[in-house]
Write a protein that holds these residues in place. Structure first.
Motif, PDB file in Angstrom:
ATOM      1  N   LEU A  20      22.394  36.730  92.010  1.00 39.73           N
ATOM      2  CA  LEU A  20      21.803  35.563  91.361  1.00 39.73           C
ATOM      3  C   LEU A  20      22.406  35.350  89.974  1.00 39.73           C
ATOM      4  O   LEU A  20      22.702  34.218  89.574  1.00 39.73           O
ATOM      5  CB  LEU A  20      20.283  35.697  91.272  1.00 39.73           C
ATOM      6  N   LEU A  21      22.608  36.432  89.234  1.00 39.46           N
ATOM      7  CA  LEU A  21      23.248  36.325  87.920  1.00 39.46           C
ATOM      8  C   LEU A  21      24.647  35.723  88.031  1.00 39.46           C
ATOM      9  O   LEU A  21      25.025  34.841  87.248  1.00 39.46           O
ATOM     10  CB  LEU A  21      23.327  37.694  87.247  1.00 39.46           C
ATOM     11  N   ILE A  22      25.410  36.180  89.000  1.00 39.86           N
ATOM     12  CA  ILE A  22      26.768  35.673  89.172  1.00 39.86           C
ATOM     13  C   ILE A  22      26.753  34.219  89.613  1.00 39.86           C
ATOM     14  O   ILE A  22      27.496  33.383  89.089  1.00 39.86           O
ATOM     15  CB  ILE A  22      27.566  36.544  90.161  1.00 39.86           C
ATOM     16  N   VAL A  23      25.898  33.883  90.570  1.00 46.71           N
ATOM     17  CA  VAL A  23      25.798  32.501  91.047  1.00 46.71           C
ATOM     18  C   VAL A  23      25.389  31.573  89.904  1.00 46.71           C
ATOM     19  O   VAL A  23      25.926  30.470  89.753  1.00 46.71           O
ATOM     20  CB  VAL A  23      24.826  32.401  92.242  1.00 46.71           C
ATOM     21  N   THR A  24      24.471  32.020  89.066  1.00 42.18           N
ATOM     22  CA  THR A  24      24.041  31.222  87.913  1.00 42.18           C
ATOM     23  C   THR A  24      25.205  31.032  86.949  1.00 42.18           C
ATOM     24  O   THR A  24      25.436  29.922  86.455  1.00 42.18           O
ATOM     25  CB  THR A  24      22.856  31.901  87.195  1.00 42.18           C
ATOM     26  N   TRP A  25      25.944  32.092  86.682  1.00 45.51           N
ATOM     27  CA  TRP A  25      27.108  32.013  85.797  1.00 45.51           C
ATOM     28  C   TRP A  25      28.145  31.035  86.341  1.00 45.51           C
ATOM     29  O   TRP A  25      28.765  30.282  85.584  1.00 45.51           O
ATOM     30  CB  TRP A  25      27.700  33.412  85.624  1.00 45.51           C
ATOM     31  N   LEU A  26      28.323  30.997  87.656  1.00 49.39           N
ATOM     32  CA  LEU A  26      29.314  30.119  88.278  1.00 49.39           C
ATOM     33  C   LEU A  26      28.834  28.675  88.429  1.00 49.39           C
ATOM     34  O   LEU A  26      29.653  27.787  88.645  1.00 49.39           O
ATOM     35  CB  LEU A  26      29.684  30.654  89.667  1.00 49.39           C
ATOM     36  N   SER A  27      27.561  28.424  88.279  1.00 48.52           N
ATOM     37  CA  SER A  27      26.984  27.132  88.644  1.00 48.52           C
ATOM     38  C   SER A  27      27.581  25.929  87.916  1.00 48.52           C
ATOM     39  O   SER A  27      27.661  24.854  88.491  1.00 48.52           O
ATOM     40  CB  SER A  27      25.466  27.144  88.455  1.00 48.52           C
ATOM     41  N   ASP A  28      28.016  26.090  86.681  1.00 48.71           N
ATOM     42  CA  ASP A  28      28.542  24.934  85.954  1.00 48.71           C
ATOM     43  C   ASP A  28      30.070  24.887  85.930  1.00 48.71           C
ATOM     44  O   ASP A  28      30.660  24.091  85.212  1.00 48.71           O
ATOM     45  CB  ASP A  28      27.996  24.903  84.525  1.00 48.71           C
ATOM     46  N   LYS A  29      30.703  25.711  86.726  1.00 45.45           N
ATOM     47  CA  LYS A  29      32.163  25.729  86.797  1.00 45.45           C
ATOM     48  C   LYS A  29      32.658  24.681  87.789  1.00 45.45           C
ATOM     49  O   LYS A  29      31.952  24.302  88.716  1.00 45.45           O
ATOM     50  CB  LYS A  29      32.666  27.112  87.233  1.00 45.45           C
ATOM     51  N   SER A  30      33.889  24.238  87.589  1.00 45.28           N
ATOM     52  CA  SER A  30      34.488  23.300  88.538  1.00 45.28           C
ATOM     53  C   SER A  30      34.694  24.010  89.873  1.00 45.28           C
ATOM     54  O   SER A  30      34.760  25.246  89.928  1.00 45.28           O
ATOM     55  CB  SER A  30      35.830  22.798  88.009  1.00 45.28           C
ATOM     56  N   PRO A  31      34.806  23.241  90.963  1.00 48.72           N
ATOM     57  CA  PRO A  31      34.977  23.868  92.280  1.00 48.72           C
ATOM     58  C   PRO A  31      36.169  24.820  92.356  1.00 48.72           C
ATOM     59  O   PRO A  31      36.054  25.913  92.916  1.00 48.72           O
ATOM     60  CB  PRO A  31      35.156  22.678  93.221  1.00 48.72           C
ATOM     61  N   ASN A  32      37.303  24.444  91.780  1.00 52.79           N
ATOM     62  CA  ASN A  32      38.478  25.330  91.830  1.00 52.79           C
ATOM     63  C   ASN A  32      38.262  26.590  91.009  1.00 52.79           C
ATOM     64  O   ASN A  32      38.631  27.685  91.430  1.00 52.79           O
ATOM     65  CB  ASN A  32      39.730  24.595  91.344  1.00 52.79           C
ATOM     66  N   THR A  33      37.670  26.459  89.832  1.00 47.51           N
ATOM     67  CA  THR A  33      37.387  27.618  88.991  1.00 47.51           C
ATOM     68  C   THR A  33      36.388  28.531  89.687  1.00 47.51           C
ATOM     69  O   THR A  33      36.559  29.752  89.721  1.00 47.51           O
ATOM     70  CB  THR A  33      36.844  27.169  87.617  1.00 47.51           C
ATOM     71  N   LYS A  34      35.358  27.940  90.260  1.00 48.38           N
ATOM     72  CA  LYS A  34      34.339  28.719  90.968  1.00 48.38           C
ATOM     73  C   LYS A  34      34.969  29.513  92.113  1.00 48.38           C
ATOM     74  O   LYS A  34      34.701  30.706  92.271  1.00 48.38           O
ATOM     75  CB  LYS A  34      33.253  27.784  91.503  1.00 48.38           C
ATOM     76  N   LYS A  35      35.828  28.865  92.885  1.00 49.94           N
ATOM     77  CA  LYS A  35      36.477  29.525  94.020  1.00 49.94           C
ATOM     78  C   LYS A  35      37.336  30.698  93.533  1.00 49.94           C
ATOM     79  O   LYS A  35      37.306  31.782  94.121  1.00 49.94           O
ATOM     80  CB  LYS A  35      37.340  28.512  94.778  1.00 49.94           C
ATOM     81  N   THR A  36      38.082  30.501  92.455  1.00 47.79           N
ATOM     82  CA  THR A  36      38.929  31.561  91.903  1.00 47.79           C
ATOM     83  C   THR A  36      38.086  32.715  91.379  1.00 47.79           C
ATOM     84  O   THR A  36      38.369  33.889  91.654  1.00 47.79           O
ATOM     85  CB  THR A  36      39.832  31.003  90.787  1.00 47.79           C
ATOM     86  N   TYR A  37      37.054  32.409  90.617  1.00 50.47           N
ATOM     87  CA  TYR A  37      36.191  33.464  90.073  1.00 50.47           C
ATOM     88  C   TYR A  37      35.464  34.222  91.176  1.00 50.47           C
ATOM     89  O   TYR A  37      35.300  35.431  91.087  1.00 50.47           O
ATOM     90  CB  TYR A  37      35.179  32.888  89.084  1.00 50.47           C
ATOM     91  N   GLU A  38      35.023  33.520  92.216  1.00 55.83           N
ATOM     92  CA  GLU A  38      34.377  34.195  93.340  1.00 55.83           C
ATOM     93  C   GLU A  38      35.336  35.190  93.984  1.00 55.83           C
ATOM     94  O   GLU A  38      34.953  36.312  94.306  1.00 55.83           O
ATOM     95  CB  GLU A  38      33.899  33.184  94.379  1.00 55.83           C
ATOM     96  N   ARG A  39      36.594  34.778  94.158  1.00 57.24           N
ATOM     97  CA  ARG A  39      37.598  35.667  94.755  1.00 57.24           C
ATOM     98  C   ARG A  39      37.805  36.900  93.873  1.00 57.24           C
ATOM     99  O   ARG A  39      37.837  38.035  94.369  1.00 57.24           O
ATOM    100  CB  ARG A  39      38.928  34.927  94.936  1.00 57.24           C
ATOM    101  N   ILE A  40      37.910  36.699  92.575  1.00 58.74           N
ATOM    102  CA  ILE A  40      38.135  37.817  91.659  1.00 58.74           C
ATOM    103  C   ILE A  40      36.938  38.772  91.648  1.00 58.74           C
ATOM    104  O   ILE A  40      37.109  39.996  91.668  1.00 58.74           O
ATOM    105  CB  ILE A  40      38.451  37.299  90.240  1.00 58.74           C
ATOM    106  N   VAL A  41      35.732  38.220  91.637  1.00 63.65           N
ATOM    107  CA  VAL A  41      34.533  39.074  91.648  1.00 63.65           C
ATOM    108  C   VAL A  41      34.485  39.890  92.936  1.00 63.65           C
ATOM    109  O   VAL A  41      34.204  41.091  92.910  1.00 63.65           O
ATOM    110  CB  VAL A  41      33.247  38.237  91.462  1.00 63.65           C
ATOM    111  N   ARG A  42      34.792  39.246  94.066  1.00 63.84           N
ATOM    112  CA  ARG A  42      34.801  39.979  95.346  1.00 63.84           C
ATOM    113  C   ARG A  42      35.845  41.099  95.316  1.00 63.84           C
ATOM    114  O   ARG A  42      35.587  42.215  95.753  1.00 63.84           O
ATOM    115  CB  ARG A  42      35.085  39.032  96.501  1.00 63.84           C
TER     116      ARG A  42
END
Length: 75
Positions: A20-42
């Protein structure tokens, strides 16, 4: 999706809170940024999967080791 970025960090409740903390942190990011950050976190938590590292236990040393591993792979 982003709801399963961390899968083995401890109890189910702790894992849900950390996601939930990570999803909240990603919530205001652009779709491309969110996708990249999700990949890096994984990738980051996959790198530490065997130690069951939790988000709250991450230190600068963990991040440094992860970054150096990826820099070495590029060279």
């Amino acid at each position: 999706g982003a709801s399963s970025l961390i899968t083995a960090s401890g109890s189910q409740e702790a894992t849900l809170k950390e996601n939930l903390l990570i999803v909240t942190w990603l919530s205001d990011k652009s779709p491309n940024t969110k996708k990249t950050y999700e990949r890096i976190v994984r990738e980051f938590f996959s790198h530490y999967h065997s130690s069951r590292l939790s988000l709250m236990a991450v230190t600068a040393s963990h991040v440094t080791a992860f970054v150096f591993k990826h820099l070495e792979a590029l060279s």
